[in-house]
Motif scaffolding. Structure first.
Motif, PDB file in Angstrom:
ATOM      1  N   GLY A  71       0.807  -1.215   0.000  1.00 29.51           N
ATOM      2  CA  GLY A  71       0.000   0.000   0.000  1.00 29.51           C
ATOM      3  C   GLY A  71       0.841   1.266   0.000  1.00 29.51           C
ATOM      4  O   GLY A  71       0.320   2.370  -0.017  1.00 29.51           O
ATOM      5  N   HIS A  72       2.176   1.119   0.010  1.00 24.92           N
ATOM      6  CA  HIS A  72       3.076   2.273   0.007  1.00 24.92           C
ATOM      7  C   HIS A  72       3.319   2.761  -1.415  1.00 24.92           C
ATOM      8  O   HIS A  72       3.167   2.028  -2.380  1.00 24.92           O
ATOM      9  N   GLU A 131       3.734  16.317   1.669  1.00 28.50           N
ATOM     10  CA  GLU A 131       2.728  15.305   1.976  1.00 28.50           C
ATOM     11  C   GLU A 131       3.319  13.979   2.450  1.00 28.50           C
ATOM     12  O   GLU A 131       2.653  13.184   3.079  1.00 28.50           O
ATOM     13  N   TYR A 134       6.906   9.466   5.761  1.00 26.87           N
ATOM     14  CA  TYR A 134       8.037   8.564   6.004  1.00 26.87           C
ATOM     15  C   TYR A 134       8.650   8.149   4.686  1.00 26.87           C
ATOM     16  O   TYR A 134       7.961   8.099   3.663  1.00 26.87           O
ATOM     17  N   THR A 154       5.236   7.060   2.254  1.00 28.24           N
ATOM     18  CA  THR A 154       3.844   7.008   2.696  1.00 28.24           C
ATOM     19  C   THR A 154       3.391   8.391   3.112  1.00 28.24           C
ATOM     20  O   THR A 154       4.183   9.208   3.577  1.00 28.24           O
ATOM     21  N   LYS A 155       2.104   8.624   2.930  1.00 24.93           N
ATOM     22  CA  LYS A 155       1.471   9.864   3.389  1.00 24.93           C
ATOM     23  C   LYS A 155       0.743   9.638   4.703  1.00 24.93           C
ATOM     24  O   LYS A 155       0.273  10.583   5.312  1.00 24.93           O
ATOM     25  N   ASP A 156       0.648   8.384   5.117  1.00 27.54           N
ATOM     26  CA  ASP A 156      -0.079   7.991   6.315  1.00 27.54           C
ATOM     27  C   ASP A 156       0.672   8.452   7.559  1.00 27.54           C
ATOM     28  O   ASP A 156       1.787   8.016   7.823  1.00 27.54           O
ATOM     29  N   THR A 157       0.059   9.332   8.340  1.00 24.20           N
ATOM     30  CA  THR A 157       0.702   9.863   9.545  1.00 24.20           C
ATOM     31  C   THR A 157       0.824   8.804  10.640  1.00 24.20           C
ATOM     32  O   THR A 157       1.643   8.934  11.538  1.00 24.20           O
ATOM     33  N   LYS A 158       0.012   7.757  10.568  1.00 15.44           N
ATOM     34  CA  LYS A 158       0.057   6.708  11.589  1.00 15.44           C
ATOM     35  C   LYS A 158       1.054   5.603  11.258  1.00 15.44           C
ATOM     36  O   LYS A 158       1.436   4.832  12.125  1.00 15.44           O
ATOM     37  N   ALA A 159       1.473   5.540  10.009  1.00 19.18           N
ATOM     38  CA  ALA A 159       2.428   4.507   9.599  1.00 19.18           C
ATOM     39  C   ALA A 159       3.826   4.869  10.088  1.00 19.18           C
ATOM     40  O   ALA A 159       4.150   6.039  10.266  1.00 19.18           O
ATOM     41  N   LYS A 160       4.618   3.861  10.331  1.00 17.47           N
ATOM     42  CA  LYS A 160       6.013   4.077  10.694  1.00 17.47           C
ATOM     43  C   LYS A 160       6.824   3.008   9.985  1.00 17.47           C
ATOM     44  O   LYS A 160       6.518   1.831  10.088  1.00 17.47           O
TER      45      LYS A 160
END
Length: 182
Positions: A71-72, A131, A134, A154-160
């Motif tokens: 999904g990245h 945007e 990570y 990734t644009k996902d702020t919760k992903a690490k």
């Protein structure tokens, strides 16, 4: 084609000097390979050669596979531009030039794992890319030369990003480097 107004003569050994301004603009350095094309009207076209560019379609399919699995956003570059992009920002990146910071990371053969606010976060292009939250950057090495990079974003702020993303990028870079050697 764009006319520059610059005229050069061929010397007695058949050489032509590419003007410094053009070399600087196109990021052509001493020793860089150039492809030579001709057309029916007798024009000669010089193009900076990108070894990884030959893998364009293959690199795109590889990037698509990683994006489907993770999904990245997956980006594959040579040392000048984005060769393949998979994910939602595809139109924003494909065929654009990479940043000088990314070019340095590739030349230095650095692996980068960073969050947006980290000091080692690398701008991958010259335009605004605020945007991306990570990134993992791994250089592609072929026959001992750094020729490009594999980047996971990734644009996902919760992903690490962690060990999995590092290994994915490293595996992709290693695989593409080996494909270039064949």
């Amino acid at each position: 084609m764009k006319a520059t107004g610059i005229v050069r003569r061929i010397d007695d050994l058949g050489r032509v000097v590419v003007p410094k301004e053009i070399r600087r603009t196109l990021r052509i350095r001493e020793g860089d390979p150039l492809e030579i094309f001709t057309d029916r009207e007798g024009e000669i076209i010089l193009k900076k050669y990108s070894p990884i560019g030959e893998l364009g379609q293959f690199a795109k399919q590889y990037a698509d596979s990683i994006t489907q699995t993770t999904g990245h956003i997956v980006v594959i570059t040579d040392k000048d531009q984005f060769i393949a992009v998979s994910g939602p920002t595809k139109k924003d990146l494909v065929t654009k030039s990479i940043s000088h910071e990314l070019e340095e990371v590739i030349n230095e053969r650095e692996n980068i794992v960073a969050a947006k606010d980290d000091k080692n976060f690398v701008r991958i292009m010259n335009e605004d890319e605020s945007e991306f939250m990570y990134q993992v950057i791994t250089p592609i090495i072929s026959e001992g030369d750094a020729i490009g990079s594999v980047i996971l974003l990734t644009k996902d702020t919760k992903a690490k990003f962690g060990e999995l993303e590092i290994k994915l990028a490293s595996t992709a870079a290693s695989f593409l480097g080996r494909q270039m050697e064949q």
